[in-house]
Design an enzyme around this catalytic site. Structure first.
Site, PDB file in Angstrom:
ATOM      1  N   ASP A  17       7.456  -7.326  -3.421  1.00 29.40           N
ATOM      2  CA  ASP A  17       8.359  -6.445  -2.640  1.00 29.40           C
ATOM      3  C   ASP A  17       8.269  -6.664  -1.134  1.00 29.40           C
ATOM      4  OD1 ASP A  17       9.621  -5.316  -4.790  1.00 29.40           O
ATOM      5  OD2 ASP A  17       8.288  -3.598  -4.613  1.00 29.40           O
TER       6      ASP A  17
ATOM      7  N   LYS B  58      10.759 -11.555  -0.349  1.00 25.39           N
ATOM      8  CA  LYS B  58      11.090 -13.062  -0.386  1.00 25.39           C
ATOM      9  C   LYS B  58      12.447 -13.219  -0.865  1.00 25.39           C
ATOM     10  CE  LYS B  58       7.672 -13.016  -3.331  1.00 25.39           C
ATOM     11  NZ  LYS B  58       7.369 -11.470  -3.159  1.00 25.39           N
ATOM     12  N   THR B  59      12.873 -12.477  -1.867  1.00 27.92           N
ATOM     13  CA  THR B  59      14.235 -12.805  -2.583  1.00 27.92           C
ATOM     14  C   THR B  59      15.367 -12.431  -1.318  1.00 27.92           C
ATOM     15  OG1 THR B  59      13.272 -12.490  -4.604  1.00 27.92           O
ATOM     16  CG2 THR B  59      15.755 -12.547  -4.599  1.00 27.92           C
TER      17      THR B  59
ATOM     18  N   HIS C  69       4.448 -12.057  -8.557  1.00 27.54           N
ATOM     19  CA  HIS C  69       3.650 -11.278  -9.572  1.00 27.54           C
ATOM     20  C   HIS C  69       2.766 -12.251 -10.499  1.00 27.54           C
ATOM     21  CE1 HIS C  69       7.171 -12.571 -11.724  1.00 27.54           C
ATOM     22  NE2 HIS C  69       8.111 -11.749 -10.853  1.00 27.54           N
TER      23      HIS C  69
HETATM   24  P1  GDP Z   1      10.418  -9.779  -3.125  1.00 28.14           P
HETATM   25  O1  GDP Z   1       9.762  -9.117  -4.372  1.00 28.14           O
HETATM   26  O2  GDP Z   1       9.284 -10.063  -2.152  1.00 28.14           O
HETATM   27  O3  GDP Z   1      11.386 -10.770  -3.738  1.00 28.14           O
HETATM   28  O4  GDP Z   1      11.109  -8.513  -2.291  1.00 28.14           O
HETATM   29  P2  GDP Z   1      12.505  -8.434  -2.320  1.00 28.14           P
HETATM   30  O5  GDP Z   1      13.446  -8.992  -1.414  1.00 28.14           O
HETATM   31  O6  GDP Z   1      13.135  -8.081  -3.861  1.00 28.14           O
HETATM   32  O7  GDP Z   1      12.710  -6.864  -1.666  1.00 28.14           O
HETATM   33  C1  GDP Z   1      11.932  -5.893  -1.863  1.00 28.14           C
HETATM   34  C2  GDP Z   1      12.438  -4.482  -1.187  1.00 28.14           C
HETATM   35  O8  GDP Z   1      12.377  -4.358   0.404  1.00 28.14           O
HETATM   36  C3  GDP Z   1      13.973  -4.257  -1.433  1.00 28.14           C
HETATM   37  O9  GDP Z   1      14.149  -2.963  -1.447  1.00 28.14           O
HETATM   38  C4  GDP Z   1      14.510  -4.866  -0.334  1.00 28.14           C
HETATM   39  O10 GDP Z   1      15.806  -4.142  -0.014  1.00 28.14           O
HETATM   40  C5  GDP Z   1      13.551  -4.340   0.841  1.00 28.14           C
HETATM   41  N1  GDP Z   1      13.738  -5.290   1.931  1.00 28.14           N
HETATM   42  C6  GDP Z   1      13.751  -6.644   1.908  1.00 28.14           C
HETATM   43  N2  GDP Z   1      13.802  -6.963   3.002  1.00 28.14           N
HETATM   44  C7  GDP Z   1      13.995  -6.080   3.905  1.00 28.14           C
HETATM   45  C8  GDP Z   1      13.842  -5.912   5.424  1.00 28.14           C
HETATM   46  O11 GDP Z   1      13.938  -7.086   6.206  1.00 28.14           O
HETATM   47  N3  GDP Z   1      13.921  -4.545   5.999  1.00 28.14           N
HETATM   48  C9  GDP Z   1      13.803  -3.381   5.115  1.00 28.14           C
HETATM   49  N4  GDP Z   1      13.723  -2.421   5.895  1.00 28.14           N
HETATM   50  N5  GDP Z   1      13.651  -3.778   3.791  1.00 28.14           N
HETATM   51  C10 GDP Z   1      13.547  -4.907   3.378  1.00 28.14           C
HETATM   52 MG    MG Z   2      11.807 -11.466  -5.525  1.00 27.51          MG
END
Ligand code: GDP
Ligand code: MG
Length: 388
Positions: free
Chosen positions: A21, A24-25, A84
């Site tokens: 979260d 990354k994606t 994860h």
């Molecule tokens: P991952 O698990 O690392 O791949 O994270 P995700 O890309 O799925 O993002 C997790 C959450 O963080 C989602 O609800 C995104 O919309 C939010 N998020 C990701 N990047 C940003 C950002 O640059 N700013 C904000 N405010 N939220 C973000």
């Molecule tokens: Mg991801």
């Protein structure tokens, strides 16, 4: 007919890693969007990356969790490593070949357990260069972000990455994806940092060909295809190869990278290899395709192993001789018996020498990195010191 792959820029493998979260994606999607606007990538939306469908939508495709893009100076294959529990499988199968990594840290949350665990593992599997994306900078307070930056630099220094020199770029994947110019510029700055800070890797082109199998697919009417990153050497259409594990010798009848045919693949390339006359069920992830006679699989080795501390996600109790975890070596997952010799016990946080006897033979060599797993959890990261 498909356009052939033309090698115009050096190819590097990178990936995003970090706590779940932290973005990354989202950042991966944002990178492809920013570069698509420059005309050197195809935009890959968030749900195409995160879903990682097994289906080959682009001909003989490779692991679809990879995206491909170019900057002005380089061609990149980028793997979005999940944050994860099964991260390590991907870390070993993907990051063992990573030339550099983008550590994504949420500026709102700072360092979390998986942030630290991934840094430890990256070090162990030989990722020498990390660039930090301090993500969600759109939502963070400046002073707090300054603190997070300090904390990240300290973490990197503690694990041998020279945290003071590591580029730390404040980005917002989310806002860049929305097209906000301030934040698309931040993603450009991140890519510039990757271009300049991650050096061109040394490729072992003269070594005998070796590719750890990541995936096996069947292409109707064409045969069995194996995918993975070429670890060393060069392979051409028509070459004889040995499939270690399957006990088969065969001929490469086709080669592709990101759906584009190629006549020759080299160390560092992510490829699909079409193999003549090999039955689908004889080849598996974990097998190795190599130049015939170039490697001899073994089951005994000694290694230096770092036992992850509890706060890095490791065990809370020591291990001793007789311990029988899983060893993740290249793409293989093999059980092994641990002998700690005179050391007798290894506590979380210790680095120890161990002798290992695997449940089956795999190609091994000094310097090879691996992970130790138990019950779906990473408990150690090591390097082979001697074989036999
Ligand atoms: P991952 O698990 O690392 O791949 O994270 P995700 O890309 O799925 O993002 C997790 C959450 O963080 C989602 O609800 C995104 O919309 C939010 N998020 C990701 N990047 C940003 C950002 O640059 N700013 C904000 N405010 N939220 C973000
Ligand atoms: Mg991801």
């Amino acid at each position: 007919s498909k356009t052939a792959y033309v090698r115009t820029k050096p190819h590097l493998n990178i990936g995003t890693m970090g706590h779940v979260d932290h973005g990354k994606t989202t950042l991966t999607a944002a990178i492809t969007k920013v570069l698509a606007e420059r005309g050197t990538s195809t935009f890959v939306p968030f749900d195409r990356i995160d879903r990682a469908p097994e289906e080959a939508a682009r001909g003989i495709t490779i692991n679809i969790a990879h995206v491909e893009y170019e900057t002005d100076t380089r061609h990149y294959a980028h793997v979005d490593l999940p944050g994860h529990a099964d991260f390590i499988k991907n870390m070993i199968t993907g990051a063992a070949q990573l030339d550099g990594a983008i550590l994504v840290v949420s500026a709102l949350d700072g360092i979390m357990p998986q942030t630290a665990e991934h840094v430890v593992l990256a070090r162990q599997v030989g990722v020498d260069h990390i660039v930090v994306a301090l993500n969600k900078a759109d939502a963070g307070d400046e002073e707090l972000i300054d603190l997070v930056e300090l904390e990240v630099r300290e973490l990197l220094t503690a694990h041998g990455y020279g945290g003071d020199a590591v580029p730390v770029v404040r980005v917002s994947g989310l806002r860049a994806l929305a097209g906000d110019p301030r934040w698309t510029a931040s993603v450009e700055a991140l890519l510039d940092a990757v271009d300049t800070y991650v050096p061109l890797p040394e490729r072992y082109l003269d070594a005998p060909f070796l590719l750890p199998v990541e995936n096996v697919l069947t292409i109707t009417g064409r045969g069995t295809v194996v995918t993975g990153a070429v670890e060393r050497g060069v392979v051409r259409v028509g070459d004889r190869v040995e499939v270690l594990g399957a006990g088969a010798e065969t001929v490469v009848t086709g080669l592709e990278t990101f759906g584009k045919p190629m006549s020759e693949a080299q160390a560092g390339d992510n490829v699909a290899l079409l193999l003549r006359g090999v039955a689908r069920d004889t080849v598996r992830r974990g097998h190795v395709v190599a130049a015939p006679g170039s490697v001899v699989p073994r089951r005994r080795f000694t290694a230096r192993v770092y036992v992850l501390s509890t706060h890095e996600g490791g065990r809370s109790t020591p291990v001793s001789t007789g311990y029988r975890p899983q060893f993740h070596i290249r793409t293989a997952d093999v059980v092994g018996d641990v002998d700690l010799g005179a050391t007798a016990v290894a506590r979380p946080g210790d680095t120890v020498t161990m002798a290992v006897e695997l449940g089956r033979d795999v190609p091994l060599e000094p310097g090879l990195g691996f992970a130790v797993r138990e019950g779906g959890r990473t408990v150690g990261a090591g390097t082979v010191t001697s074989v036999g």
